[in-house]
Scaffold this active site. Sequence first.
Site, mmCIF file in Angstrom:
data_model
loop_
_atom_site.group_PDB
_atom_site.id
_atom_site.type_symbol
_atom_site.label_atom_id
_atom_site.label_comp_id
_atom_site.label_asym_id
_atom_site.label_seq_id
_atom_site.Cartn_x
_atom_site.Cartn_y
_atom_site.Cartn_z
ATOM 1 N N CYS A 1 -15.710 -8.377 35.961
ATOM 2 C CA CYS A 1 -15.120 -9.040 34.738
ATOM 3 C C CYS A 1 -14.686 -10.550 35.403
ATOM 4 O O CYS A 1 -14.292 -11.270 34.575
ATOM 5 C CB CYS A 1 -13.684 -8.213 34.384
ATOM 6 S SG CYS A 1 -14.317 -6.903 33.779
ATOM 7 N N HIS B 1 -9.758 -13.389 30.857
ATOM 8 C CA HIS B 1 -10.686 -12.292 30.694
ATOM 9 C C HIS B 1 -10.127 -11.430 29.632
ATOM 10 O O HIS B 1 -8.975 -11.047 29.635
ATOM 11 C CB HIS B 1 -11.098 -11.442 31.750
ATOM 12 C CG HIS B 1 -11.447 -10.094 31.542
ATOM 13 N ND1 HIS B 1 -12.785 -9.863 30.848
ATOM 14 C CD2 HIS B 1 -11.101 -9.108 31.920
ATOM 15 C CE1 HIS B 1 -13.056 -8.659 30.829
ATOM 16 N NE2 HIS B 1 -12.045 -8.199 31.507
ATOM 17 N N ASN C 1 -13.298 -5.316 25.417
ATOM 18 C CA ASN C 1 -13.560 -6.025 26.766
ATOM 19 C C ASN C 1 -14.895 -6.232 27.040
ATOM 20 O O ASN C 1 -15.741 -5.143 27.006
ATOM 21 C CB ASN C 1 -12.899 -5.120 27.659
ATOM 22 C CG ASN C 1 -13.082 -5.453 29.100
ATOM 23 O OD1 ASN C 1 -13.806 -6.487 29.478
ATOM 24 N ND2 ASN C 1 -12.075 -4.863 30.033
#
Lengths: 313, 313
Positions: free
Chosen positions: B112, B239, B269
């Site tokens: 990520c 993020h 996500n």
Amino acid sequence: MNGLKVISTGYYAPQNVLNNFDFEKMVETTDEWIVSRTGINKRHIAKKESCVDLGYQAALKAIEKIDKNKIGLIICATMTPDYFTPSTACLIQEKLGLNDQEIMCFDLSAACSGFVYSLTVAQALLQNLDDKYALVIGSEEISKIIDFTDRNTCVLFGDGAGAVVVGKGTGVFASYNNSAGNLEALKAPAIGKMNENHYLSMAGQEVFKFAIKVIPESINAVLQKANLTLDDIDYVVCHQANYRIIKNVYKKMKSSEEKFYMNLQEYGNTSAASIPLALGEMDEKGLLKSGNKIICVGFGGGLTWGAVLMEWS
Amino acid sequence: MNGLKVISTGYYAPQNVLNNFDFEKMVETTDEWIVSRTGINKRHIAKKESCVDLGYQAALKAIEKIDKNKIGLIICATMTPDYFTPSTACLIQEKLGLNDQEIMCFDLSAACSGFVYSLTVAQALLQNLDDKYALVIGSEEISKIIDFTDRNTCVLFGDGAGAVVVGKGTGVFASYNNSAGNLEALKAPAIGKMNENHYLSMAGQEVFKFAIKVIPESINAVLQKANLTLDDIDYVVCHQANYRIIKNVYKKMKSSEEKFYMNLQEYGNTSAASIPLALGEMDEKGLLKSGNKIICVGFGGGLTWGAVLMEWS
């Protein structure tokens, strides 16, 4: 452009060896055929070690005599990582006991050009990392994506790893990196919807023609950037895919086998690991002297290709 | 340090959407539980499209109005590539019709944090690529490594991609990137000897604690490098893992939800895609004005974390 200072090197290959006679029992092939077509005599195949383990062993050797606190960057070039996450670089950082210091860690995927690409990236990032070192690793557990019933590929590849520690330097440095997307020439599917098997496949003739075109192109590109000729270069370290590719290149470039270092007879094609593995071996043998000018040339899946010209220090 | 000039952006998410009520039928969960714990309402899940396809669509949009000949670098941040080779970046190069120009293409694996890492790498490489642009993509087909019977993870993630084209700029730029290898917090096995399944697993509480520690650390690191305060910043684009993480951070930093852009309610996500997807969306909405100062913050598997502070141009 600023150069790279080579601080140290390390390499590692698994103990387990398969020679050409072993393959005679596994697939329809012969030692004579393999040697005459590829130059390969044996390859190291990991049994219990993974990509992280191989890279760790090479890195451990590379950092044993340096100030570990100076490492600010770890790049692992690989196309055979243990995990989609964590990256191989992060897990090597942990195994090296370097979790507590500020280090940028990532894997770089550019197949057999991965190490040359990673050197280029390290050189650029080091300009912003005052006084830090980069640990640049190539590690491949390529045996896990090899179909050992496919005689066209299984005899070619081997597992291994190499690592170099580099810092900012003042010597000559030039870099050339190129790509052209191509799924037919070389392919190894990851997990996907396609339900393909994950074995590496290769169009051998196409890759051969590609290689003998882009290796001279890459060498000439960095020579031109550095305003040097091949006569000024002490060693050319090509990705160790095939003896006939390298021989074709040094003949075409009117150079010699002595200048084009080869160890593929011992390791086969170890993808992104082949160049740092060769550099580590050459360093151990004392072949590389301060001030030597070397060119590393990568080429492979992607397709990707490129070269780095650097001064050994 | 030289800055980055943002030339253009693009983003893409698959049409197929799973909302929280869809998950009520699949696992033991409720819309109320998911919304209160994560802030996520829905996520886009690719059916026929792969990681390459998603990244290609985002990249296509990002380059539609620019001079394509200026692209000299393509980095694709991903942990869910279609292939171990070719890289996602190479296959996107091919689909964009850019095979005939000199471009360095590779994938960067840092989970990520991949997009923030890739921006840092692009900024450094652009210093050696006179007058060229970098196409920096984050693309994830994360659904293929999700166990849709595991309620702890399946509701959290979604597929998507974002892309930015950047060149050398003169605005403020600062970057901070850090890692600490950890296999327990977040893990997604690739093909290996271990015969593990390839599903993503996550120690939720540990990752939450990690995130609320490293996000302020990363923001403060780039603010300090740029000699700015959070008041000077127009947007922080974290993020998009979890609403509660981001809320915890802006409260702790005495900032506001308005400054911390969020679109996780729509996408979940999307790993390395989340930040460029958010930037693309913000750009399309006209939120980003020339001279705006923004901070992008990545954190995730590796463990990896970091931030980039840049001026929008």
